[in-house]
Motif scaffolding. Structure first.
Motif, PDB file in Angstrom:
ATOM      1  N   UNK A  62      -3.430 -17.301   8.255  1.00 20.72           N
ATOM      2  CA  UNK A  62      -4.172 -18.609   8.182  1.00 20.72           C
ATOM      3  C   UNK A  62      -5.386 -18.765   6.955  1.00 20.72           C
ATOM      4  N   UNK A  63      -5.473 -17.718   6.403  1.00 23.22           N
ATOM      5  CA  UNK A  63      -6.414 -17.639   5.303  1.00 23.22           C
ATOM      6  C   UNK A  63      -6.154 -17.050   4.068  1.00 23.22           C
ATOM      7  N   UNK A  64      -5.688 -15.703   4.026  1.00 21.68           N
ATOM      8  CA  UNK A  64      -5.435 -15.040   2.887  1.00 21.68           C
ATOM      9  C   UNK A  64      -4.289 -15.612   2.181  1.00 21.68           C
ATOM     10  N   UNK A  65      -3.091 -15.900   2.986  1.00 19.79           N
ATOM     11  CA  UNK A  65      -1.918 -16.156   2.269  1.00 19.79           C
ATOM     12  C   UNK A  65      -2.097 -17.695   1.866  1.00 19.79           C
ATOM     13  N   UNK A  66      -2.427 -18.652   2.723  1.00 23.74           N
ATOM     14  CA  UNK A  66      -2.505 -20.088   2.155  1.00 23.74           C
ATOM     15  C   UNK A  66      -3.314 -20.061   1.126  1.00 23.74           C
ATOM     16  N   UNK A  67      -4.641 -19.492   0.874  1.00 22.22           N
ATOM     17  CA  UNK A  67      -5.353 -19.851  -0.229  1.00 22.22           C
ATOM     18  C   UNK A  67      -5.110 -18.779  -1.280  1.00 22.22           C
ATOM     19  N   UNK A  68      -4.065 -17.761  -1.216  1.00 18.71           N
ATOM     20  CA  UNK A  68      -3.731 -17.026  -2.299  1.00 18.71           C
ATOM     21  C   UNK A  68      -4.777 -16.083  -2.592  1.00 18.71           C
ATOM     22  N   UNK A  69      -5.520 -15.351  -1.398  1.00 15.65           N
ATOM     23  CA  UNK A  69      -6.523 -14.274  -1.479  1.00 15.65           C
ATOM     24  C   UNK A  69      -5.970 -13.011  -1.289  1.00 15.65           C
ATOM     25  N   UNK A  70      -4.678 -12.783  -1.327  1.00 16.97           N
ATOM     26  CA  UNK A  70      -4.162 -11.539  -0.816  1.00 16.97           C
ATOM     27  C   UNK A  70      -4.640 -10.275  -1.435  1.00 16.97           C
ATOM     28  N   UNK A  71      -5.182 -10.299  -2.514  1.00 18.83           N
ATOM     29  CA  UNK A  71      -6.115  -9.304  -3.367  1.00 18.83           C
ATOM     30  C   UNK A  71      -7.476  -8.870  -2.332  1.00 18.83           C
ATOM     31  N   UNK A  72      -7.774  -9.368  -1.480  1.00 18.23           N
ATOM     32  CA  UNK A  72      -8.871  -9.484  -0.675  1.00 18.23           C
ATOM     33  C   UNK A  72      -8.431  -8.617   0.489  1.00 18.23           C
ATOM     34  N   UNK A  73      -6.944  -8.226   0.727  1.00 18.17           N
ATOM     35  CA  UNK A  73      -6.583  -7.933   2.056  1.00 18.17           C
ATOM     36  C   UNK A  73      -7.307  -6.666   2.692  1.00 18.17           C
ATOM     37  N   UNK A  74      -7.152  -5.738   1.886  1.00 16.08           N
ATOM     38  CA  UNK A  74      -7.850  -4.465   2.349  1.00 16.08           C
ATOM     39  C   UNK A  74      -9.336  -4.530   2.794  1.00 16.08           C
TER      40      UNK A  74
END
Lengths: 193, 166
Positions: A62-74
């Motif tokens: 609901x946050x990382x994928x929709x806003x393309x923030x996958x690099x902040x995953x860890x």
């Protein structure tokens, strides 16, 4: 339903988080000198892994994928794990102060347990849905608790054995853990995940 | 207050033991702080390690004990709880909320709702589980099952440190 059972068997036994994936080895060796402390640690870790995995799944989708923030995953997942540990600590203290006195010592150690982060990342890697991801995290943590309890039981018996002085303590613990890992290889092929 | 006769014989009391220090006396109650017994804070990396900082919040873990052994401020004592108590406590604090949380999610999923509703159902299940755990903990506490028991006085820190060094 069959899928859920396969996920449980696969995560708890076949791909056991400690004995097959080699995650969370610090607490695996550190708290397995007595079976009671191992059970306490195992239950606390089960709770934190399941709660943090649910939180991580929700944030990822609901946050990382929709806003393309996958690099902040860890970074995000570590924050969620720390928050889950803090939440657990607060809730146990609220439920009962004596319970917190008994179980509170295990909680800070879970923050640095790589199995918690590892399970959350495995859920993302496997593109699992919410229910399957939650069941996977619960089964993985049950597998972690099972490994802890098994090794603690073996080490309690080893403490009464006549072990050569050079092997006393952690060395014979590592030998036992490796034999346990070999035994768990017998589950391979039952289910995959 | 627990009578002296009710105390278990330490020689046959299978207990999870811990060290605690008396920090205050209030009437018939002694307030204790648990001592750090793990390697956290004691190893070479203690200054850089966050785990020791977490573990040092002893004030938050202060707990009362009936002062039937005439404890004084500064005394170090060994306390214990029965081995089965730790398992019962773990089940109460963690298993009940986990089961209700998973139950909520699974029921919502089986009812055909999407992931969003399943998340909300899981959170509702978790809240219900925490409430149930609190009720059970109150019951166990009223029965005295969660109360730590005085076992014996511990040697002073100077003595124990010299033992560890040897």
């Amino acid at each position: 339903m069959q899928e859920i059972i396969l996920v449980i068997v696969g995560a708890a036994l076949v791909n056991n988080v400690v004995l097959a994936r080699f995650l969370g080895l610090c607490s695996f060796m550190g708290v397995t000198t007595k079976i009671d402390t191992a059970v306490g640690m195992g239950m606390a870790t089960t709770f934190v892994i399941t709660v943090s995995s649910m939180g991580n799944w929700a944030l990822e989708h609901y946050l990382l994928v929709p806003y393309e923030l996958e690099y902040l995953r860890t970074f995000t997942f570590i924050l969620v794990i720390a928050a889950a540990v803090q939440f657990t600590e607060m809730s146990v203290r609220k439920i009962s102060p004596p319970l917190f006195q008994m179980l509170g010592i295990y909680l800070p150690l879970i923050t640095t347990n790589c199995a918690v982060l590892g399970v959350a990342l495995l859920i993302v890697e496997g593109h699992q849905g919410f229910l399957i991801g939650t069941v996977f995290s619960f089964a993985s943590s049950i597998g972690f608790s099972l490994a802890l309890a098994l090794l603690a039981g073996l080490r309690e018996r080893l403490a009464l054995c006549d072990v050569p002085r050079l092997f006393m303590g952690p060395p014979v613990g590592f030998v036992t853990a490796s034999l346990l890992a070999l035994a768990f290889m017998g589950f391979s092929g039952m289910a995959s995940n | 207050m627990q009578a002296e006769d009710d105390m278990p014989d330490p020689s046959n009391f299978a207990a999870v033991e811990g060290l605690a220090k008396v920090v205050a006396i209030e009437g018939a109650v002694a307030w204790l702080e648990p001592e750090q017994t793990t390697s956290c804070g004691g190893c070479a990396s203690s200054l850089a390690c966050g785990a020791s900082a977490f573990g040092n919040r002893l004030h938050a873990r202060r707990f009362p004990l009936d002062n039937v052994h005439e404890l004084k401020v500064g005394d170090r004592i060994v306390i214990g709880v029965q081995e089965s108590t730790l398992v019962t406590a773990s089940m109460t604090a963690y298993a009940i909320p986990l089961v209700t949380m998973l139950g909520g999610g699974i029921i919502a999923h089986l009812a055909g709702f999407g992931d969003g509703v399943a998340i909300l159902a899981s959170v509702a299940g978790l809240a219900a589980g925490l409430f149930l755990a609190r009720l059970r903990a109150k019951k166990l506490n009223a029965q005295g099952q969660l109360t730590p028991i005085y076992l014996r006085h511990a040697p002073s820190p100077a003595q124990s440190e010299s033992c560890e060094l040897n």
